[in-house]
Design a protein around this motif. Structure first.
Motif, PDB file in Angstrom:
ATOM      1  N   GLY A  14       0.378  -4.905   9.675  1.00 65.58           N
ATOM      2  CA  GLY A  14       0.409  -3.639  10.472  1.00 65.58           C
ATOM      3  C   GLY A  14       1.221  -3.802  11.729  1.00 65.58           C
ATOM      4  N   LYS A  15       0.874  -5.056  12.649  1.00 67.62           N
ATOM      5  CA  LYS A  15       1.137  -4.997  13.902  1.00 67.62           C
ATOM      6  C   LYS A  15       2.870  -5.149  13.885  1.00 67.62           C
ATOM      7  CE  LYS A  15       0.527  -9.951  14.478  1.00 67.62           C
ATOM      8  NZ  LYS A  15      -0.458 -10.911  15.163  1.00 67.62           N
ATOM      9  N   ASN A  16       3.722  -5.373  12.934  1.00 67.50           N
ATOM     10  CA  ASN A  16       5.020  -5.517  12.965  1.00 67.50           C
ATOM     11  C   ASN A  16       5.653  -4.258  12.378  1.00 67.50           C
ATOM     12  OD1 ASN A  16       4.126  -8.239  11.251  1.00 67.50           O
ATOM     13  ND2 ASN A  16       5.101  -8.191  12.797  1.00 67.50           N
TER      14      ASN A  16
ATOM     15  N   ALA B 245      -7.593  -1.367   2.534  1.00 69.86           N
ATOM     16  CA  ALA B 245      -6.867  -2.862   2.412  1.00 69.86           C
ATOM     17  C   ALA B 245      -5.392  -2.437   2.516  1.00 69.86           C
ATOM     18  CB  ALA B 245      -7.373  -3.525   1.401  1.00 69.86           C
ATOM     19  N   THR B 246      -4.873  -2.025   3.637  1.00 66.41           N
ATOM     20  CA  THR B 246      -3.682  -1.662   3.805  1.00 66.41           C
ATOM     21  C   THR B 246      -2.888  -2.012   4.977  1.00 66.41           C
ATOM     22  OG1 THR B 246      -3.958   0.702   4.729  1.00 66.41           O
ATOM     23  CG2 THR B 246      -3.820   0.466   1.980  1.00 66.41           C
ATOM     24  N   GLN B 247      -1.475  -2.214   5.025  1.00 64.12           N
ATOM     25  CA  GLN B 247      -0.691  -2.474   6.406  1.00 64.12           C
ATOM     26  C   GLN B 247       0.134  -1.219   6.741  1.00 64.12           C
ATOM     27  OE1 GLN B 247      -1.409  -5.236   8.002  1.00 64.12           O
ATOM     28  NE2 GLN B 247      -2.609  -5.904   6.114  1.00 64.12           N
TER      29      GLN B 247
ATOM     30  N   PRO C   7       0.203   4.987  12.203  1.00 65.21           N
ATOM     31  CA  PRO C   7       0.769   6.249  12.857  1.00 65.21           C
ATOM     32  C   PRO C   7       2.385   5.819  12.694  1.00 65.21           C
ATOM     33  CG  PRO C   7      -0.867   5.429  14.188  1.00 65.21           C
ATOM     34  CD  PRO C   7      -0.875   4.440  13.217  1.00 65.21           C
ATOM     35  N   GLY C   8       3.174   6.679  12.346  1.00 66.91           N
ATOM     36  CA  GLY C   8       4.847   6.725  12.222  1.00 66.91           C
ATOM     37  C   GLY C   8       4.768   6.572  10.905  1.00 66.91           C
TER      38      GLY C   8
END
Length: 405
Positions: A115-117, A150-152, A157-158
């Protein structure tokens, strides 16, 4: 020109040259600043019509690189190992020149994005494109998108993608059509975003102790019901054109967490597992699941080597490949998991996993050390070229099937 004027002109030229040299070493002009690192040129791709042809064209270094699927942060030379592994730390969202250079040095087979990518579809596309341009062999992009919490991607947002119920909720319906729809939905939006492999679905069975480890990430119901749901989910992924991964082999169903070792462990025998935990895995394999992820679970009554399944030749080569006849891609669970890093050095863990029969060495704690350990073992003959080629060919076949070659 009179001689005195010639001498004066020469003196002026010399003085200007000296001033120029001094100016180039000064402290405030743009010429004195550290040069900005330029983007490396795009690599010439190694082209071939199929996986076998491509394998023949790869160097040993490129073959070893194919075994590793990493997070982008692992290739960022400006981060420490701790910073790269920190889930709360900032993620790589753009591949800068330093990261591109590292990718060319360590030609990994694929990336796992978190997610942070991810900021937006456009940003994700640009990140994938930049990474791909710096890889001679096509990269495979994967993500851990299971549904529920349990998702990325979903809920981020976006990204305007559907949100799904957890597998436990879907399993509670007893309706395979809903499981297939879940695979179709997940696979559909992931493919649209540029991914080729989902590190899902969870094929574990809720049987007892393992419920605390699994939460709502696995289908509820009997082993037979879970098997039916997994088979349908795999069909949904494939209908969407997305590769999928069964996890966490051989199953967390009755496992408990050992606070001392960090491992989850189950006391079940192999025969007991075959009548319960293995049902969904066998059903998913029969439906054509592209990969199986092997967990860091210990099975003292099913294997004799005392190793976690992810590092066990007995579990991977003798049982998963031998008895269960699974011949597609075997992926380790994250090799940066504390269950591994507390006991094994990064190079040692990678070497043990590969010798056990794994193909993809997932998220090593230290890519340089892990890559170096495998490459040295090949160069020194501890790992044969035939063994290396077998794993690389499975990975290239996966890339070929999903349109990357």
């Amino acid at each position: 020109m009179p001689r005195k004027w010639l001498a004066l002109a020469l003196a002026i030229v010399i003085a200007a040259g000296v001033l120029g040299i001094l100016g180039s070493r000064g402290g405030s002009s743009p010429a004195q600043e550290a040069p900005v690192q330029e983007e490396p040129g795009a690599l010439e791709p190694v082209t071939a019509g199929n996986a076998e042809e491509l394998l023949d064209k790869l160097t040993t270094e490129q073959k070893v690189g194919q075994l590793f699927f990493v997070r982008p942060e692992a290739l960022d030379p400006n981060r420490t190992l701790e910073e790269a592994e920190d889930p709360a730390g900032p993620g790589v969202t753009q591949a800068d020149p330093a990261l591109q250079n590292t990718l060319q040095q360590y030609p990994v087979g694929g990336f796992v994005l978190f997610g942070k990518n991810l900021e937006s579809p456009d940003q994700l596309s640009q990140l994938m494109d930049t990474l791909s341009r710096n890889a001679a062999v096509p990269l495979l992009f994967s993500v851990e998108e299971e549904g529920g919490a349990a998702t990325q991607v979903a809920g981020r947002p976006g990204f305007s993608v559907p949100t799904l119920e957890s597998l436990a909720d879907i399993g509670a319906t007893g309706d395979p059509a809903q499981a297939k729809a879940a695979g179709l939905t997940l696979g559909g939006y992931l493919k649209d975003l540029g991914f080729q492999l989902d590190l899902a679905p969870v094929a574990d069975v809720h049987t007892g102790n393992g419920t605390a480890l699994l939460g709502d990430r696995a289908f509820l119901g009997s082993p037979e019901q879970a098997a039916m749901m997994i088979s349908a989910t795999v069909e949904g992924f494939h209908q969407a054109g997305m590769a999928c991964t069964l996890k966490h082999f051989p199953g967390y169903g009755d496992a408990v967490q050992d606070p001392l070792s960090g491992y989850a462990t189950t006391d079940k025998t192999w025969e007991e597992m075959r009548t319960c935990e293995l049902y969904p895995f066998q059903a998913g394999m029969a439906s054509g699941a592209d990969a199986v992820m092997v967990a860091h679970i210990t099975t003292p009554n099913a294997t004799e080597d005392g190793l976690p399944a992810s590092l066990s030749y007995e579990m991977i080569t003798q049982k998963l490949r031998g008895e269960l006849r699974f011949q597609r891609v075997v992926i380790t669970d994250s090799l940066s998991d504390p269950a591994i890093t507390q006991r094994y050095e990064p190079g040692q863990a990678a070497l043990l996993a590969f010798q056990a029969g794994a193909d993809v060495l997932l998220l090593p704690q230290d890519l340089e050390a892990a890559y170096g350990a495998i490459l040295t073992a090949v160069q020194e003959g501890a790992i044969s070229q035939e063994r290396l080629d077998a794993s690389v060919l499975r990975i290239l076949h996966l890339k070929e099937v999903y349109g990357l070659l």
